[in-house]
Design a protein around this motif. Structure first.
Motif, mmCIF file in Angstrom:
data_model
loop_
_atom_site.group_PDB
_atom_site.id
_atom_site.type_symbol
_atom_site.label_atom_id
_atom_site.label_comp_id
_atom_site.label_asym_id
_atom_site.label_seq_id
_atom_site.Cartn_x
_atom_site.Cartn_y
_atom_site.Cartn_z
ATOM 1 N N VAL A 2 7.345 -4.348 -5.837
ATOM 2 C CA VAL A 2 7.202 -4.432 -7.302
ATOM 3 C C VAL A 2 5.766 -4.118 -7.723
ATOM 4 O O VAL A 2 5.519 -3.215 -8.528
ATOM 5 C CB VAL A 2 7.581 -5.844 -7.812
ATOM 6 N N PHE A 3 4.812 -4.854 -7.156
ATOM 7 C CA PHE A 3 3.445 -4.682 -7.634
ATOM 8 C C PHE A 3 2.754 -3.490 -6.987
ATOM 9 O O PHE A 3 1.796 -2.959 -7.535
ATOM 10 C CB PHE A 3 2.664 -5.992 -7.486
ATOM 11 N N GLY A 4 3.263 -3.040 -5.841
ATOM 12 C CA GLY A 4 2.810 -1.765 -5.307
ATOM 13 C C GLY A 4 3.134 -0.671 -6.314
ATOM 14 O O GLY A 4 2.270 0.110 -6.724
ATOM 15 N N GLY A 5 4.373 -0.645 -6.751
ATOM 16 C CA GLY A 5 4.802 0.362 -7.727
ATOM 17 C C GLY A 5 4.002 0.268 -9.014
ATOM 18 O O GLY A 5 3.463 1.251 -9.515
ATOM 19 N N ARG A 6 3.893 -0.944 -9.534
ATOM 20 C CA ARG A 6 3.182 -1.129 -10.809
ATOM 21 C C ARG A 6 1.700 -0.774 -10.701
ATOM 22 O O ARG A 6 1.148 -0.087 -11.563
ATOM 23 C CB ARG A 6 3.325 -2.581 -11.272
ATOM 24 N N SER A 7 1.045 -1.269 -9.648
ATOM 25 C CA SER A 7 -0.395 -1.019 -9.552
ATOM 26 C C SER A 7 -0.666 0.460 -9.300
ATOM 27 O O SER A 7 -1.649 1.006 -9.811
ATOM 28 C CB SER A 7 -1.012 -1.872 -8.445
ATOM 29 N N GLY A 8 0.211 1.096 -8.526
ATOM 30 C CA GLY A 8 0.029 2.522 -8.271
ATOM 31 C C GLY A 8 0.080 3.325 -9.561
ATOM 32 O O GLY A 8 -0.767 4.189 -9.825
ATOM 33 N N GLN A 9 1.068 3.015 -10.384
ATOM 34 C CA GLN A 9 1.190 3.728 -11.664
ATOM 35 C C GLN A 9 0.002 3.436 -12.569
ATOM 36 O O GLN A 9 -0.562 4.342 -13.189
ATOM 37 C CB GLN A 9 2.483 3.303 -12.369
ATOM 38 N N ALA A 10 -0.381 2.151 -12.635
ATOM 39 C CA ALA A 10 -1.496 1.781 -13.504
ATOM 40 C C ALA A 10 -2.797 2.423 -13.021
ATOM 41 O O ALA A 10 -3.618 2.873 -13.829
ATOM 42 C CB ALA A 10 -1.635 0.261 -13.559
ATOM 43 N N ALA A 11 -2.970 2.496 -11.711
ATOM 44 C CA ALA A 11 -4.191 3.100 -11.161
ATOM 45 C C ALA A 11 -4.245 4.589 -11.492
ATOM 46 O O ALA A 11 -5.313 5.129 -11.814
ATOM 47 C CB ALA A 11 -4.248 2.885 -9.651
ATOM 48 N N ALA A 12 -3.090 5.244 -11.422
ATOM 49 C CA ALA A 12 -3.055 6.671 -11.753
ATOM 50 C C ALA A 12 -3.372 6.877 -13.225
ATOM 51 O O ALA A 12 -4.129 7.788 -13.591
ATOM 52 C CB ALA A 12 -1.682 7.249 -11.411
ATOM 53 N N GLY A 45 1.174 11.629 -10.508
ATOM 54 C CA GLY A 45 0.293 12.781 -10.661
ATOM 55 C C GLY A 45 -1.111 12.635 -10.089
ATOM 56 O O GLY A 45 -1.917 13.554 -10.181
ATOM 57 N N ALA A 46 -1.422 11.492 -9.501
ATOM 58 C CA ALA A 46 -2.779 11.295 -8.988
ATOM 59 C C ALA A 46 -2.923 11.857 -7.579
ATOM 60 O O ALA A 46 -1.958 11.932 -6.831
ATOM 61 C CB ALA A 46 -3.112 9.802 -8.988
ATOM 62 N N ASN A 47 -4.152 12.241 -7.225
ATOM 63 C CA ASN A 47 -4.453 12.570 -5.839
ATOM 64 C C ASN A 47 -4.903 11.294 -5.162
ATOM 65 O O ASN A 47 -5.848 10.651 -5.599
ATOM 66 C CB ASN A 47 -5.564 13.616 -5.755
ATOM 67 N N VAL A 48 -4.198 10.943 -4.077
ATOM 68 C CA VAL A 48 -4.353 9.612 -3.509
ATOM 69 C C VAL A 48 -4.886 9.680 -2.084
ATOM 70 O O VAL A 48 -4.472 10.532 -1.299
ATOM 71 C CB VAL A 48 -2.982 8.888 -3.488
ATOM 72 N N ALA A 107 1.456 6.101 -7.259
ATOM 73 C CA ALA A 107 0.314 6.772 -7.893
ATOM 74 C C ALA A 107 0.457 8.279 -7.758
ATOM 75 O O ALA A 107 0.210 9.035 -8.706
ATOM 76 C CB ALA A 107 -0.984 6.290 -7.255
ATOM 77 N N ALA A 108 0.870 8.734 -6.570
ATOM 78 C CA ALA A 108 1.022 10.177 -6.354
ATOM 79 C C ALA A 108 2.142 10.737 -7.215
ATOM 80 O O ALA A 108 1.998 11.807 -7.822
ATOM 81 C CB ALA A 108 1.302 10.450 -4.881
ATOM 82 N N GLY A 137 0.821 -1.204 0.000
ATOM 83 C CA GLY A 137 0.000 0.000 0.000
ATOM 84 C C GLY A 137 0.857 1.256 0.000
ATOM 85 O O GLY A 137 0.571 2.217 -0.735
ATOM 86 N N GLY A 138 1.900 1.255 0.802
ATOM 87 C CA GLY A 138 2.786 2.422 0.868
ATOM 88 C C GLY A 138 3.411 2.716 -0.479
ATOM 89 O O GLY A 138 3.425 3.865 -0.952
ATOM 90 N N GLN A 139 3.884 1.658 -1.119
ATOM 91 C CA GLN A 139 4.546 1.849 -2.420
ATOM 92 C C GLN A 139 3.528 2.222 -3.497
ATOM 93 O O GLN A 139 3.818 3.026 -4.374
ATOM 94 C CB GLN A 139 5.310 0.580 -2.811
ATOM 95 N N ALA A 140 2.332 1.643 -3.419
ATOM 96 C CA ALA A 140 1.302 1.966 -4.407
ATOM 97 C C ALA A 140 0.884 3.428 -4.284
ATOM 98 O O ALA A 140 0.753 4.141 -5.287
ATOM 99 C CB ALA A 140 0.094 1.051 -4.237
ATOM 100 N N ALA A 141 0.675 3.869 -3.052
ATOM 101 C CA ALA A 141 0.252 5.255 -2.839
ATOM 102 C C ALA A 141 1.301 6.221 -3.372
ATOM 103 O O ALA A 141 1.001 7.182 -4.088
ATOM 104 C CB ALA A 141 0.011 5.502 -1.348
#
Ligand code: FAD
Ligand code: SF4
Ligand code: SF4
Ligand code: FES
Lengths: 657, 250
Positions: A424-434, A32-35, A28-29, A21-25
């Motif tokens: 790994v997937f925190g980073g990937r999912s965060g970017q994809a979600a943004a 450029g996303a507001n998280v 994503a931020a 969660g920490g890496q995803a947030a």
């Protein structure tokens, strides 16, 4: 009772503030996303923070550690259940994702030549290369880095003490794409006593595992109530490999305050460690070359046959390593430093003699990790369809990472891979979600929230005679017996009956009518999630009709590595729970055979070693330890870091001034 | 073994006596074992925090006989009184609202970094990463008490208490520790080190001058590694002990 409701808008909601969660947030931020980061535990307090803090970093210990080697290692260890695109992604990103942790303050020991983090001396838990990097103060060091990633701000807002209750979705009617999309989620903010309805096009579920489905206690956080799986399933997402629960073999069996805590790993048993039953008979040798599941199964077979230890386990006997005059001291040092935090726990619980490996340790299995989870693609996007599946058949806007995600490890997880998985997937999912949030957002969809809000309002003030906490405990005990480390057709049937009974009693749970930190409502909500998880595990376990990895059937054969591999998939739709199989690609026969041959060879070599005369054995082992740990390893005094567990000046540990 | 548990439900405080049944004659239960048994038997809705049961997650801190302890690793004794940590506002039963502490660090964690990640951190850095964020160190901290008019949150009318969602204005040993970590990190650029010191001063580092010092729940040498290091670095940006005494006298 109607509880106060607040409306908020974000691009991305991240559920969970552990490693993934920490890496995803953060990712994503940074994109450029507001998280909004939401977690039910205080920010950062998670399995990540309490872990051993050992992370897989490709290339840190062996130069021939290519992406292919690592990806294949993961896939084969997982019984060919992992999705190749996902293990490839893991192998590709493991180093860079780990480095992102370092920019947030994680500081490993650096190799003498300054080229990178120093890997542990032995390949850990089923790895074919040395690539496990340890950290001072274990997972707590990761906890600090995650905390920094979220608390710093920079487009990430966070709320803690807040339970994410359910996803809000809408049907989509355009042709070939996903049939459903995310419009937000509903949160119970217990610390303020309000409901928060968050409108958001993307949600990343990083809510960790389901170990609290089981009692006796485990080594994980209490909050492992499988919320993420249940929430995703209720929204219509696929769950894969749900039968694959990983039980750690060597958890403490007593005293009660330490019960279930991790005491060590197979690797710690070193060359001569064995498992014994209560009569002293060896029930498993070559322990350090075995998987967690093999060790756990051996212990439970002894228990089921009435040969278990007093507290329902067996004895991990490492004394043969210690007895040898020359190599013994090296083993002692190895045992102390291999998993420092587990060793410390064992030392406190079992006493001095055990800490010197002069007597066997009583151990029993405990739930630790869940390999299965929300079905996803290599970017953590919810996936559906045949075979490996794809996001076009998933739920648009739903993402997942870490313990919540399935398809990464299949039937067995290699040691130290899970912190990396989160990165790994925190980073990937965060970017994809943004990216998804940028593409899709539009009009107001508040009406879609109403059913979920109504459901919550109905529960607050529910009259009844039962306590959710009590039902939860009953369920946990039954889950251990029936869908725990040992399963049979009969047990699975019994579990189904229990789940139905318990589900029917949900309406009889008493929930007082106030909003502020309503513990009864919290317990109720977690119970409901546990029930959904229990159902998913039981259904998948029935579909998997033989032992494989973390799924052990005492009434069926072991599934051969050479047979056609398949994953199980469960989903909840209008007709109830559905279960099916997904075909998986098998590793080429030649590779499988050579892997098996290698494995057998190692075990035979070890058997030889054990049979050598004492003096010869001792000298051989001395040479091995020195090669791994360096000649001076026993003289080196360990760093006086304040280990969590040392008694000096710890004012929080005594109740008298 | 009988203990008293202070409970708060929907704003109402009550003291409940609980009789712990030992599971074996020689069992010496931890405070958390007592709470877990209470929840499993007569008090199913008892609210308390815990996570790891192994002194790692840092969330189970409560007051026992008025002093903060880490419940999963402190033995319970006959007659103990268990209550929520007095240094933070109580929410329900033994649960306090924690987030006013972390939130004060928002915007204070940025560090300009160098490019080379492969630099060994000093031993002191690692000693500070052993902090589990248990907040036992808030006990009797004059800096933290400034947030509550020099007292405890319980002494104030709830309506007058500062809003934790905003982050507390004044600091505490934990926040200072986080700032000192930034300063010790070899990757932090000089500007980052200075900003961390500015932040410590802004959070009320002057309170540490002449303070007998803080105590850490897991045994970190806060006085030496954190407070002294920051106070020394601040030098004459802080009043001297003598000046402070004078101010207090006047
Ligand atoms: C004792 C122990 C030792 C371990 N050692 C290692 C190791 O050395 N190496 C390794 O690689 N792995 C290790 N693991 C495994 C690893 O720690 C976990 O698998 C990993 O940290 C999971 O990370 P996560 O972010 O997915 O979930 P977690 O870290 O568990 O975080 C879950 C988050 O979700 C939140 N949450 C859950 N449900 C909700 C909800 N409904 N609403 C809001 N928030 C919610 C929680 O509050 C928490 O913030 C260990 C695990 C344990 C328990
Ligand atoms: S500094 Fe010590 S007492 Fe304070 S939060 Fe950290 S571990 Fe707890
Ligand atoms: S030294 Fe500073 S941080 Fe520590 S208790 Fe005193 S005022 Fe608080
Ligand atoms: S429960 Fe985690 S520190 Fe006590």
């Amino acid at each position: 009772m109607k509880i106060e409701i607040e409306w908020q808008d974000y691009d991305v909601i991240v559920v969970g503030s552990g490693g993934s969660g920490g890496q995803a947030a953060r990712a994503a931020a940074d994109a450029g996303a507001n998280v909004l980061s939401v977690s039910k535990d205080p920010v950062g307090a998670s399995d990540t923070k309490i872990s051993e803090g050992i992370a897989t970093v490709r290339g840190s210990g062996a130069e021939d550690d290519t992406e292919d080697v690592l990806s294949e290692n993961l896939k084969m260890a997982g019984g060919d259940l992992p999705v190749r695109a996902i293990t490839d992604a893991f192998a590709k990103d493991s180093t860079s994702a780990y480095d992102r942790y370092r920019t947030q303050g994680l500081r490993p020991t650096i190799k003498e030549d300054g080229s990178g983090p120093e890997a542990r001396p032995l390949p850990f838990g089923g790895h074919t290369r040395r690539r496990s990097v340890g950290h001072k103060n274990s997972g707590i060091a990761f906890g600090h880095a995650n905390w920094n990633a979220i608390v710093q701000g920079n487009r990430v807002d966070y709320i803690e003490d807040a339970w994410f209750l359910d996803l809000v979705t809408e049907d989509v009617s355009n042709g070939s794409g996903p049939k459903k999309k995310i419009v937000g989620g509903l949160i119970y903010d217990a610390a303020r006593g309000v409901l928060i309805a968050v409108r958001a096009p993307s949600v990343v579920i990083a809510a960790g595992g389901l170990s609290s489905l089981y009692f006796p206690n485990t080594d994980t956080m209490r909050g492992n109530t499988g919320d993420g799986y249940a929430i995703a399933a209720r929204a219509g997402a696929d769950l894969v490999d749900m039968e694959q629960v990983q039980f750690l073999p060597f958890c403490l069996a007593s005293p009660p305050a330490y019960e279930g805590l991790c005491a060590g790993e197979p690797v710690m048993a070193s060359y001569l460690g064995v498992l014994r039953d209560k009569n002293g008979k060896i029930i498993l040798d070559s322990v350090f070359l075995r998987t967690r599941a093999e060790c756990a199964a051996a212990i439970l077979r002894a228990v089921e046959d009435g040969r278990g230890s007093p507290n329902g386990g067996a004895y991990l006997d490492m004394t043969a390593n210690k007895e040898l005059p020359l190599s013994g001291p090296y083993f002692q040092r190895f045992g102390e430093t291999c998993l420092p935090s587990s060793y410390n726990t064992a030392r406190q619980a079992l006493g001095k003699k055990a800490a010197k490996f002069e007597e066997p340790w009583e151990v029993r299995p405990g739930a630790h990790y869940h390999m299965g989870g929300i079905r996803a693609d290599a970017n953590g996007a919810s996936a559906g369809g045949e075979g490996d599946g794809d996001a076009a058949h998933g739920i648009a806007g739903l993402f997942t990472a870490g313990g919540a995600m399935g398809g990464v490890f299949g039937a067995n997880r290699l040691g130290s891979t899970s912190l990396t998985e989160g990165a790994v997937f925190g980073g990937r999912s965060g970017q994809a979600a943004a990216a998804h949030a940028r593409e899709t957002w539009g009009r107001n969809r508040d009406a879609a929230f109403q059913p979920a809000i109504d459901q919550v309002n109905r529960r607050f003030g529910q009259k009844g005679t039962l306590a959710a906490a009590t039902l939860k405990l009953e369920l946990q005990q039954e889950a251990w017996k029936n869908i725990g480390p040992v399963r049979t057709a009969e047990k699975l049937d019994r579990m189904d009956g229990l789940i139905a009974e318990c589900t029917a009693r949900l309406d009889e749970v008493a929930i007082p009518a106030y909003g502020m930190w309503n513990q009864a409502f919290i317990e109720f909500q977690e119970l409901r999630n546990l029930l959904d998880c229990a159902k998913a595990v039981a259904d998948a376990a029935r579909e998997r009709d033989g032992s494989l990895g973390g799924h052990v059937r005492f009434d069926r054969k072991t599934i051969s590595a050479f047979s056609k591999p398949y994953s199980t998939v469960v989903r909840l739709n209008d007709d109830g729970w559905q279960v099916a199989r997904l075909e998986r690609e098998r590793t080429p026969m030649k590779r499988l055979i050579s892997y098996k041959v290698e494995d057998t060879k190692r075990k035979i070599q070890l058997k030889w070693l054990r049979m050598l005369p004492k003096g010869v054995k001792d000298r051989k082992l001395l040479a091995r330890y020195q090669a791994i740990m360096g000649k001076g390893a026993v003289e080196k005094v360990s760093a006086p870091a304040i280990s969590i567990g040392s008694a000096e000046a710890a004012t929080g540990e005594s109740t008298r001034a | 073994m009988k203990v008293e548990i202070v409970t708060v439900r929907d704003g109402e405080e009550a003291v409940v006596e609980f009789d712990y049944a030992r599971r074996s004659e020689d069992e010496r239960p931890m405070v958390l074992d007592v709470l877990l048994q209470a929840q499993a038997t007569t008090m199913p809705d008892l609210a308390f925090r815990y996570g790891c049961r192994a002194r790692n997650c840092g969330v189970c801190t409560i007051d026992v006989n008025g002093r903060p302890i880490i419940a999963c690793r402190a033995r319970a004794r006959e007659g103990d009184r268990l209550s929520p940590m007095a240094t933070l506002p109580a929410v329900a039963d033994l649960v306090v609202r924690r987030d006013g502490i972390a939130r004060q660090m928002r915007g204070r964690l940025q560090t300009a970094q160098g490019n080379d990640l492969n630099v060994e951190a000093p031993e002191e850095y690692h000693e500070l990463t052993s902090c589990i964020e248990c907040y036992a160190c808030l006990n009797k901290c004059p800096m933290h008490m400034r947030n509550f008019e020099g007292g405890l949150p319980g002494d104030m009318d709830p309506a007058d208490r500062p809003d934790p969602a905003e982050g507390y204005r004044w600091g505490n040993p934990f926040s200072l520790l986080k700032l000192q970590m930034i300063r010790l990190d070899p990757l932090t650029a000089e500007s980052g080190r200075e900003a961390a010191l500015d932040n410590a001063i802004d959070l009320g580092l002057d309170a540490c001058v002449g303070c007998p010092g803080c105590k850490c729940g897991v045994g970190i040498d806060l006085k030496g590694l954190v407070v002294k290091a920051l106070v020394d670095a601040a030098g004459d940006r802080l009043p001297s002990p003598a000046e402070k005494a004078l101010k207090r006298a006047s």
